[in-house]
Design an enzyme around this catalytic site. Structure first.
Site, short mmCIF file in Angstrom:
data_model
loop_
_atom_site.label_atom_id
_atom_site.label_comp_id
_atom_site.label_asym_id
_atom_site.label_seq_id
_atom_site.Cartn_x
_atom_site.Cartn_y
_atom_site.Cartn_z
N ARG A 162 -22.12 -26.04 21.36
CA ARG A 162 -21.23 -25.82 20.21
C ARG A 162 -22.04 -25.75 18.92
O ARG A 162 -21.74 -24.96 18.03
CB ARG A 162 -20.19 -26.94 20.14
CG ARG A 162 -19.09 -26.78 21.18
CD ARG A 162 -18.37 -28.08 21.46
NE ARG A 162 -17.61 -28.58 20.33
CZ ARG A 162 -17.14 -29.83 20.24
NH1 ARG A 162 -17.35 -30.68 21.22
NH2 ARG A 162 -16.45 -30.19 19.18
N ARG A 188 -14.41 -18.39 12.24
CA ARG A 188 -15.68 -18.83 12.83
C ARG A 188 -16.65 -17.68 13.01
O ARG A 188 -17.77 -17.91 13.45
CB ARG A 188 -15.40 -19.41 14.21
CG ARG A 188 -15.34 -20.92 14.26
CD ARG A 188 -14.93 -21.27 15.67
NE ARG A 188 -15.38 -22.53 16.11
CZ ARG A 188 -14.67 -23.65 16.03
NH1 ARG A 188 -13.50 -23.64 15.45
NH2 ARG A 188 -15.14 -24.78 16.51
N LYS A 196 -13.64 -32.02 9.73
CA LYS A 196 -12.65 -31.05 9.24
C LYS A 196 -11.23 -31.51 9.57
O LYS A 196 -10.35 -31.53 8.73
CB LYS A 196 -12.89 -29.66 9.90
CG LYS A 196 -14.31 -29.13 9.70
CD LYS A 196 -14.49 -27.76 10.34
CE LYS A 196 -14.42 -27.74 11.85
NZ LYS A 196 -15.55 -28.45 12.54
N ARG A 205 -11.84 -35.42 24.46
CA ARG A 205 -11.85 -33.97 24.71
C ARG A 205 -12.87 -33.58 25.77
O ARG A 205 -13.97 -34.13 25.83
CB ARG A 205 -12.14 -33.22 23.41
CG ARG A 205 -10.86 -32.91 22.65
CD ARG A 205 -11.09 -32.40 21.26
NE ARG A 205 -12.11 -31.36 21.13
CZ ARG A 205 -12.40 -30.78 19.98
NH1 ARG A 205 -11.76 -31.14 18.87
NH2 ARG A 205 -13.33 -29.87 19.91
#
Ligand code: AP5
Ligand code: ZN
Length: 215
Positions: free
Chosen positions: A172, A88, A13, A161
């Protein structure tokens, strides 16, 4: 044109959003980037969300809807907005529709990027980002042209990250399929869904995004 890029962690994305910004002058609104910025500048909210993000859980709807509303109030996106990582949840999707309608605007397309779980793991575990300009790289699929130097800005400092570990990624993905995947049906029902194959070269996927937006 206002669009959503929808897909699991590592679907690409952010990578595709940055291309659309460069090519079309659109504005990228990434709630993940906004939350990471709040975290690194040490704001109260940043401190509040740090542990949640590190685990790969979702930050509250109230916080992320507030961040998006703030950007829209500041006039983000005359040439169109790319919503990256937002919405989301179904509540966020409803809120986005309302926020846009209240500003005389609307959503034009939702591009769902489909990538299987194995590819997501290798994409996420190989990712690193330029600290200076935010360009996103990958150890094997998008390496630096010159060792240690960002292709875009010449920067020499890079970060991985905190939530890009295998453990956080497992969570996730679970959270994506539980809370976010229902948006596929939601936007299908609103007739704005366009699904594309997110596997393949970055260039190839960019071509599919372009076709999806033209259809
Ligand atoms: P967020 O920052 O939104 O992360 P994410 O959705 O997990 O998505 P990623 O940024 O990991 O992946 P991406 O699809 O952008 O992939 P990328 O282009 O980088 O959210 C982080 C956290 O913040 C959440 O877990 C949550 O806690 C919180 N949060 C954020 N928004 C929220 C919201 N709305 N509500 C509640 N909480 C929220 O690509 C990945 C890698 O693959 C890169 O290395 C790239 O170079 C490589 N790559 C890209 N495309 C290709 C390709 N075609 N082939 C090969 N490699 C590729
Ligand atoms: Zn850079």
């Amino acid at each position: 044109m206002n669009i959503i890029l929808l897909g699991p962690p590592g679907a690409g994305k952010g990578t595709q959003a940055r291309r659309l910004v460069e090519e079309r002058g659109m504005v990228q609104l990434s709630t993940g980037d906004m939350l990471r910025a709040a975290k690194s500048s040490g704001t109260e909210m940043g401190k509040q969300v740090a542990a949640v993000m590190e685990r790969g859980d979702l930050v509250t709807d109230e916080i992320v809807i507030g961040l998006i509303a703030e950007q829209l109030d500041q006039g983000a996106g005359e040439k169109g907005i790319i919503f990256d990582g937002f919405p989301r949840t179904l509540a966020q999707a409803d809120a986005l529709g309302e926020l846009l309608a209240a500003r005389g605007s609307k959503l034009d397309a939702v591009v769902e990027m489909k990538v299987d779980a194995d590819a997501l793991v290798s994409r996420i575990t190989g990712r690193f980002t330029c600290d200076n300009c935010g360009e996103v790289y990958h150890d094997t699929t998008k390496p630096l042209s010159v060792e240690g130097k960002c292709d875009k800005c010449g920067g020499t400092s890079f970060t991985r990250r905190a939530d890009d570990t295998e453990e956080a990624l497992r969570n996730r993905l679970m959270v994506y399929y539980r809370d976010t995947a229902p948006l596929i049906g939601y936007y299908y029902a609103h007739k704005s869904l366009r699904s594309i194959d997110g596997l393949g070269e970055i260039e190839e996927v960019a071509g599919r995004v372009k076709s999806a937006l033209a259809s």
